[in-house]
Design a protein around this motif. Structure first.
Motif, PDB file in Angstrom:
ATOM      1  N   THR A 127     -58.270 -19.272  78.217  1.00 59.71           N
ATOM      2  CA  THR A 127     -56.931 -19.762  78.639  1.00 59.71           C
ATOM      3  C   THR A 127     -56.511 -19.100  79.892  1.00 59.71           C
ATOM      4  O   THR A 127     -55.424 -19.515  80.493  1.00 59.71           O
ATOM      5  CB  THR A 127     -55.688 -19.598  77.519  1.00 59.71           C
ATOM      6  OG1 THR A 127     -55.839 -18.295  77.055  1.00 59.71           O
ATOM      7  CG2 THR A 127     -56.072 -20.487  76.298  1.00 59.71           C
ATOM      8  N   ASN A 128     -57.064 -18.144  80.253  1.00 60.21           N
ATOM      9  CA  ASN A 128     -56.551 -17.432  81.423  1.00 60.21           C
ATOM     10  C   ASN A 128     -57.895 -17.177  82.337  1.00 60.21           C
ATOM     11  O   ASN A 128     -59.183 -16.838  81.701  1.00 60.21           O
ATOM     12  CB  ASN A 128     -55.696 -16.270  81.400  1.00 60.21           C
ATOM     13  CG  ASN A 128     -56.448 -15.054  80.364  1.00 60.21           C
ATOM     14  OD1 ASN A 128     -57.580 -15.088  79.878  1.00 60.21           O
ATOM     15  ND2 ASN A 128     -55.855 -13.956  80.606  1.00 60.21           N
ATOM     16  N   ASN A 129     -57.869 -16.814  83.493  1.00 58.41           N
ATOM     17  CA  ASN A 129     -58.981 -16.415  84.484  1.00 58.41           C
ATOM     18  C   ASN A 129     -59.124 -15.095  84.933  1.00 58.41           C
ATOM     19  O   ASN A 129     -58.017 -14.342  84.478  1.00 58.41           O
ATOM     20  CB  ASN A 129     -58.709 -17.303  85.724  1.00 58.41           C
ATOM     21  CG  ASN A 129     -59.046 -18.818  85.628  1.00 58.41           C
ATOM     22  OD1 ASN A 129     -59.918 -19.068  84.556  1.00 58.41           O
ATOM     23  ND2 ASN A 129     -58.587 -19.551  86.574  1.00 58.41           N
ATOM     24  N   GLY A 130     -60.107 -14.581  85.379  1.00 59.37           N
ATOM     25  CA  GLY A 130     -60.148 -13.234  85.840  1.00 59.37           C
ATOM     26  C   GLY A 130     -61.293 -12.661  85.351  1.00 59.37           C
ATOM     27  O   GLY A 130     -62.133 -13.125  84.596  1.00 59.37           O
ATOM     28  N   PRO A 131     -61.806 -11.550  85.973  1.00 56.17           N
ATOM     29  CA  PRO A 131     -62.957 -10.802  85.586  1.00 56.17           C
ATOM     30  C   PRO A 131     -62.923 -10.317  84.286  1.00 56.17           C
ATOM     31  O   PRO A 131     -62.038 -10.034  83.761  1.00 56.17           O
ATOM     32  CB  PRO A 131     -63.181  -9.840  86.783  1.00 56.17           C
ATOM     33  CG  PRO A 131     -61.759  -9.454  86.989  1.00 56.17           C
ATOM     34  CD  PRO A 131     -60.868 -10.738  86.717  1.00 56.17           C
ATOM     35  N   MET A 132     -64.185 -10.371  83.805  1.00 52.97           N
ATOM     36  CA  MET A 132     -64.530  -9.848  82.351  1.00 52.97           C
ATOM     37  C   MET A 132     -65.777  -9.010  82.613  1.00 52.97           C
ATOM     38  O   MET A 132     -66.726  -9.625  83.002  1.00 52.97           O
ATOM     39  CB  MET A 132     -64.372 -10.722  81.335  1.00 52.97           C
ATOM     40  CG  MET A 132     -64.297  -9.985  79.948  1.00 52.97           C
ATOM     41  SD  MET A 132     -64.014 -11.223  78.463  1.00 52.97           S
ATOM     42  CE  MET A 132     -65.545 -12.351  78.602  1.00 52.97           C
TER      43      MET A 132
END
Length: 115
Positions: free
Chosen positions: A107-112
């Motif tokens: 439900t959210n973006n960004g690096p993992m």
């Protein structure tokens, strides 16, 4: 002509000194630094896409620690090496384990990062 040769020699000496002193990082060092920065990245929120999704002890592991159900939320912490499994904590029951990425939605973006 002599001035140009002197300038080239000075520039070469400066570049050589920078390389031997570590002032200029190699491409491999830069790539390694980028990989290290991926380790501490944030988690992602998400929910399960199906009912009775197995939360396992390892990627494709034999032990089922719990189940996730359609619409239930989780916090994803990291991926395994090939990116096909995520290590997450299901909010219902507070179960932490591995789930195939085929069964989740973020439900959210960004690096993992990788585990």
């Amino acid at each position: 002509m002599l001035r140009i040769a002197n300038r080239v020699a000075v520039v070469a000496a400066v570049i050589g000194a920078m390389l031997t002193s570590g002032a200029v990082a190699s491409t491999a060092e830069s790539a390694s630094a980028a990989q290290r920065s991926q380790v501490g990245v944030q988690s992602r929120a998400g929910y399960f896409l199906g009912d009775g999704i197995n939360i396992r002890n390892a990627p494709n592991g034999p032990v089922i620690l719990g189940k996730g159900y359609r619409g239930e939320t989780f916090t994803a912490h990291c991926w395994n090496g090939n990116g096909l499994w995520i290590y997450l904590t299901a909010h219902r029951g507070n179960v932490t384990g591995w789930v195939s990425v085929s069964w989740v939605f973020y439900t959210n973006n960004g690096p993992m990062g990788y585990c």
